[in-house]
Design a protein around this motif. Structure first.
Motif, mmCIF file in Angstrom:
data_model
loop_
_atom_site.group_PDB
_atom_site.id
_atom_site.type_symbol
_atom_site.label_atom_id
_atom_site.label_comp_id
_atom_site.label_asym_id
_atom_site.label_seq_id
_atom_site.Cartn_x
_atom_site.Cartn_y
_atom_site.Cartn_z
ATOM 1 N N SER A 44 37.502 -16.419 -27.329
ATOM 2 C CA SER A 44 36.990 -17.229 -28.430
ATOM 3 C C SER A 44 35.536 -16.843 -28.665
ATOM 4 C CB SER A 44 37.104 -18.730 -28.124
ATOM 5 O OG SER A 44 36.314 -19.062 -27.005
ATOM 6 N N SER A 103 31.705 -18.663 -30.316
ATOM 7 C CA SER A 103 31.019 -19.831 -30.861
ATOM 8 C C SER A 103 29.666 -19.402 -31.415
ATOM 9 C CB SER A 103 30.838 -20.917 -29.801
ATOM 10 O OG SER A 103 29.992 -20.465 -28.766
ATOM 11 N N PHE A 114 39.683 -19.999 -37.513
ATOM 12 C CA PHE A 114 39.195 -21.369 -37.382
ATOM 13 C C PHE A 114 40.349 -22.314 -37.032
ATOM 14 C CE2 PHE A 114 35.665 -19.513 -39.669
ATOM 15 C CZ PHE A 114 34.563 -20.169 -39.141
ATOM 16 N N ARG A 122 41.291 -21.971 -33.534
ATOM 17 C CA ARG A 122 40.128 -22.201 -32.686
ATOM 18 C C ARG A 122 39.711 -20.966 -31.898
ATOM 19 N NH1 ARG A 122 38.531 -26.970 -29.491
ATOM 20 N NH2 ARG A 122 36.554 -26.306 -30.409
ATOM 21 N N LEU A 175 35.258 -21.521 -32.194
ATOM 22 C CA LEU A 175 35.311 -22.850 -31.600
ATOM 23 C C LEU A 175 34.735 -23.935 -32.502
ATOM 24 C CD1 LEU A 175 34.407 -22.069 -27.880
ATOM 25 C CD2 LEU A 175 36.657 -22.480 -28.883
ATOM 26 N N GLU A 176 33.777 -23.574 -33.359
ATOM 27 C CA GLU A 176 33.188 -24.573 -34.248
ATOM 28 C C GLU A 176 34.131 -24.919 -35.390
ATOM 29 O OE1 GLU A 176 30.072 -23.251 -31.809
ATOM 30 O OE2 GLU A 176 31.357 -22.040 -33.069
ATOM 31 N N SER A 177 34.067 -26.173 -35.805
ATOM 32 C CA SER A 177 34.757 -26.591 -37.021
ATOM 33 C C SER A 177 33.970 -26.069 -38.216
ATOM 34 C CB SER A 177 34.823 -28.114 -37.088
ATOM 35 O OG SER A 177 33.506 -28.647 -37.223
#
Length: 332
Positions: free
Chosen positions: A173, A175, A225, A228, A231-233
């Motif tokens: 992932s 971020s 997105f 995920r 990781l951020e919305s």
């Protein structure tokens, strides 16, 4: 009074093997400070009382500590989960030990190969990082390795390509967070902040371009997105735009839900104990136990009096930690 401390961040070694534009730690490599095995042994009783479940090894570059894996072995006596924050390009030769002693790794990624090398100021840093990740995955394919990127003036235009680069590196992932240009963390001096603030802040003139890039990225990488991989919305991604708009006087700084001073502590290489990366220390493990330090008069006053919506450090903070009371970080 703090009775549980789920996360403790250790900075076992003060030096770094990168020369990043966002950080001044490497400029003080000649003034090395590091925690000893005795220091970490001395923490065990407090960590046990606080029911600490995760220790994050940060720095500097923690793995440069000559006894890094001995420190990990000490922590493993209490079945503590260990996460390593690292530049990534120097861990290949330690792959077997990392798989044995460390539970997860977070690697700094600054961009595509050219941009990453430029920001790190290290030749072939991207390739070395890729080789390191492959070496660990070859030993344990499911070993968790994630990426973290600081978005700023030098790389915001390739933001979507950074997601693609994370896939190329076989990260699990990625971020994102904005650049810290105001605090004293990362060995920032007032001189550094004066020299680098404009270099890293995304200028108001480029905010429309940043908005367009985010709009397009949320569309072209919608699956990343949704699953995920990022990781951020989308809302958290937009908060990075808001952060830079706030510096331009066009918005308020983004709201951050944070309880870091109540659920974590930072222990620096000289033994200083802080409530988070950004606020001042309230003691040193060379003078007292961690248990006593996080509940001393200064620490209690800090937690009682701080107003995060008004505190200048908190308002401009680039990251936050929030753990609900029932969350066990070792299971995340």
């Amino acid at each position: 009074m703090i009775t549980t401390l789920p996360i403790v961040i250790l900075m076992p070694h003060s030096a770094c093997n990168c020369r990043c534009v966002m950080c001044d730690i490497w400029k003080h490599n000649n003034h090395l400070k590091q925690l000893t095995e005795q220091d970490v042994e001395g923490l065990l009783e407090s960590l046990k009382k606080f029911k600490t479940v995760e220790v994050v090894m940060s720095g500097g570059e923690a793995i440069l500590h000559p006894a890094f894996f001995s420190l990990c072995a000490i922590l493993k006596k209490q079945n503590i989960k260990i996460t390593l924050l690292t530049s990534g390009h120097a861990i290949k030769r330690h792959a077997e030990s990392l798989v044995k002693y460390v539970d997860s790794i977070i690697i700094s990624l600054d961009g595509t190969e050219e941009i990453h090398n430029k920001i790190r100021n290290i030749e072939n840093a991207f390739i070395k990082t890729k080789e390191s990740i492959l070496a660990i995955k070859a030993l344990q394919p499911n070993f968790k390795i994630t990426g973290r990127t600081v978005i700023h003036q030098l790389n915001f235009r390739i933001w979507p390509q950074i997601i693609d680069a994370a896939k190329e590196l076989q990260l699990d992932s990625i971020s994102f967070l904005p650049a810290d240009v105001t605090s004293n963390a990362f060995d920032h001096t007032e001189e550094w902040k004066e020299e680098n603030k404009d270099k890293l802040l995304i200028d108001a003139a480029f905010l429309p371009e940043l908005k367009s890039i985010i709009d397009k990225m949320l569309d072209t990488h919608a699956i990343d997105f949704a699953k995920r991989f990022v990781l951020e919305s989308p809302a958290r991604i937009w908060s990075i735009h808001q952060y830079y708009a706030a510096f331009a006087g066009l918005a308020a700084f983004p709201y951050k839900r944070c309880n870091a001073p109540w659920v974590s502590a930072v222990i620096e290489a000289d033994g200083s104990v802080k409530p988070c990366f950004f606020h001042n220390a309230f003691g040193n493990i060379n003078d007292d136990t961690l248990e006593n330090l996080v509940n001393n008069e200064q620490a209690l006053h800090f937690r009682k009096s701080i107003n995060m919506e008004e505190d200048e450090i908190c308002r401009k903070c680039v990251c936050s930690l929030y753990l609900p009371p029932t969350v066990n970080p070792a299971r995340n």
